[in-house]
Design a protein around this motif. Structure first.
Motif: not given
Length: 366
Positions: A33-34, A61, A120
């Motif tokens: 996810v990175t 994520r 976020n």
């Protein structure tokens, strides 16, 4: 294989590098996810922070699961917020620690993570973003990127000006970093103004004798030392040393009174500790070592001041459970006291510290 296959990316979705936000070409295969623009930024992020938080990013994520009830959905969102808050503080502390250790390049990815998690959780205009902007500004200054540092500080200033609920602690940090910027630009008059404000706001938030206020005194002392105003610098360095000495000795007394060091029924010892996080410990080492280096150059005329800083370093390392370092500084202090034929009281105080360390080595923490 960690190269991104373009055909596997959903149409309309843009994958960006975690470090520079350029189009991504690689993905971390451990969390998936990175994303990164290349090997250099992937390695930099891994060494800085990603190795420590890799698996923690997956639930943040990935798409939230379907919940059968509103109660379960709210519980899931609450857990998500708690994870975000934990990562904000963790990444912030790691970045701070790197900065106090002089590892400015390593601090950048960790500070960027803290900033993005804050965005976020709190939105793009929240005052909660300011501490992360200040970390990035300080890291940029350390890397000699003055223009970049000014951009981050402008963002922080603008956010503070728009906010009606900015704490004294955040205003203190803002002025400290503005002071450091002007020191880098050799604008010492402006630097002194901002560091005086740093001390004022930190004193309002924590008190004049708090370790969180000592950083302002320390940087102000460095300015006067550089300007050859040694009397003023000496007074401020003494203030810094006394603040840390008082805190560490009080901490030791609290631990002693709570019987933390006593042997329990299993014959084991409870751990001693500083009461500081890793970043604060790194700050203490940086400040006290710097003051000691300055004091050493004047130890012929004022050996007591040098010994005082050395004793403070002894207590710091003792509470950090680093007996080797504690003993090294205690022996330096004892040698200096004997060399200058100081009073029996001075020498006996240092001998007590050496005995304390020896006792700890004889009965190590298990």
């Amino acid at each position: 294989m960690n190269i991104i296959c373009p055909l596997a990316v959903p149409k309309g979705r843009r994958l960006c590098c975690e470090v520079c936000e350029a189009p991504a070409e690689r993905v971390c295969t451990a969390c998936t996810v990175t994303y990164y623009c290349g090997v250099v930024h992937q390695r930099a992020d891994w060494d800085s922070i990603h190795e420590k938080i890799c698996q923690l990013l997956i639930p943040l994520r990935t798409t939230m699961p379907f919940y059968n009830s509103e109660e379960h959905r709210q519980h899931g969102q609450q857990q998500l917020r708690q994870r975000q808050k934990h990562l904000i503080e963790f990444c912030y502390t790691v970045a701070q620690k790197y900065l106090f250790e002089g590892k400015h390049e390593a601090a950048v990815p960790a500070a960027l993570h803290s900033l993005r998690f804050r965005m976020n959780l709190h939105g793009l205009s929240s005052v909660e973003l300011v501490p992360a902007y200040l970390l990035l500004a300080e890291a940029s200054l350390g890397l000699g990127q003055t223009v970049q540092a000014e951009e981050y500080l402008s963002q922080a200033q603008w956010t503070v000006l728009k906010s009606t609920e900015c704490s004294y602690a955040i205003q203190s940090l803002l002025h400290r970093n503005l002071g450091l910027l002007h020191i880098a630009k050799e604008n010492y008059e402006e630097a002194r103004y901002h560091l005086a404000n740093d001390i004022y706001f930190a004193s309002c938030a924590f008190g004049t004798e708090d370790i969180r206020t000592s950083g302002g005194y320390f940087h102000l002392a460095n300015i006067f030392y550089g300007l050859k105003k040694l009397d003023v610098a000496d007074t401020l360095y003494t203030k810094v040393s006394e603040i840390w000495s008082k805190y560490l000795n009080n901490r030791y007394q609290v631990l002693s009174e709570a019987r933390i060091q006593q042997i329990d029924l299993l014959g084991k010892r409870f751990e001693t500790d500083t009461g500081l996080d890793e970043a604060q410990e790194a700050e203490a080492i940086q400040i006290l070592t710097s003051v000691w280096n300055i004091r050493e150059s004047t130890s012929d005329t004022a050996p007591q001041k040098t010994i005082f800083v050395l004793n403070t370093l002894v207590m710091l390392y003792y509470l950090m459970m680093n007996s080797l370092k504690a003993q090294e500084y205690a022996e330096r202090a004892f040698g200096l006291a004997k060399e200058h034929h100081l009073s029996v009281h001075e020498q006996s105080t240092i001998q007590e510290l050496l005995s304390l360390i020896s006792a700890e080595e004889t009965h190590p923490v298990t």
